[in-house]
Design a protein around this motif. Structure first.
Motif, short mmCIF file in Angstrom:
data_model
loop_
_atom_site.label_atom_id
_atom_site.label_comp_id
_atom_site.label_asym_id
_atom_site.label_seq_id
_atom_site.Cartn_x
_atom_site.Cartn_y
_atom_site.Cartn_z
N VAL A 46 10.81 -7.91 3.49
CA VAL A 46 11.29 -6.54 3.12
C VAL A 46 10.46 -5.88 2.07
O VAL A 46 10.18 -4.81 2.07
N GLU A 47 10.32 -6.77 1.15
CA GLU A 47 9.62 -6.21 -0.13
C GLU A 47 8.20 -5.88 0.13
O GLU A 47 7.71 -4.60 -0.30
N ARG A 49 7.13 -4.71 2.90
CA ARG A 49 6.94 -3.59 3.89
C ARG A 49 7.51 -2.38 3.10
O ARG A 49 6.84 -1.14 3.28
N PHE A 50 8.28 -2.63 2.21
CA PHE A 50 8.56 -1.37 1.12
C PHE A 50 7.27 -1.22 0.47
O PHE A 50 6.89 0.06 0.25
N ALA A 53 4.80 0.77 2.49
CA ALA A 53 5.25 2.18 2.60
C ALA A 53 4.92 3.07 1.60
O ALA A 53 4.35 3.97 1.41
N PHE A 54 5.17 2.43 0.35
CA PHE A 54 5.23 2.93 -0.79
C PHE A 54 3.65 3.45 -1.20
O PHE A 54 3.31 4.65 -1.51
#
Length: 99
Positions: A46-47, A49-50, A53-54
């Motif tokens: 999850v981290e 993927r974040f 995206a950032f």
């Protein structure tokens, strides 16, 4: 110093617990270790993927700012005209204060 307590593992679905126990046994680790490592793997996914995206967002923002830089940054002639107008305004203000 007290001993750390074991994780309280309760599964409402016995089939779910059996599946997780079987997976942990196949990996050769305890049930707790299997669950913690799975939770850690999910959190880091999850981290990642974040962060991905950032990075994409920052790249798009940078592209937009670079494309618009010409519109925001005035040319040399315009800048010189603005400085001249400012000098004239300041001179007028100084003359007004002197009077």
């Amino acid at each position: 110093m007290s001993q750390p307590k074991a994780m309280n593992l309760r599964f409402p679905d016995p089939a779910q617990r059996a599946a997780i126990e079987a997976a942990a046994k196949q990996e050769g680790v305890s049930l707790q270790e299997y669950i913690l490592s799975a939770a850690y793997a999910r959190a880091t996914a999850v981290e990642e993927r974040f962060l991905e995206a950032f990075r994409e967002s920052m790249s798009r923002s940078g592209d937009v700012f670079a494309a618009e830089a010409g519109a925001v940054d005035p040319r040399g002639e315009q800048r010189a005209a603005e400085l001249e107008a400012r000098r004239e305004l300041e001179e007028q203000q100084e003359r007004g204060h002197a009077a």
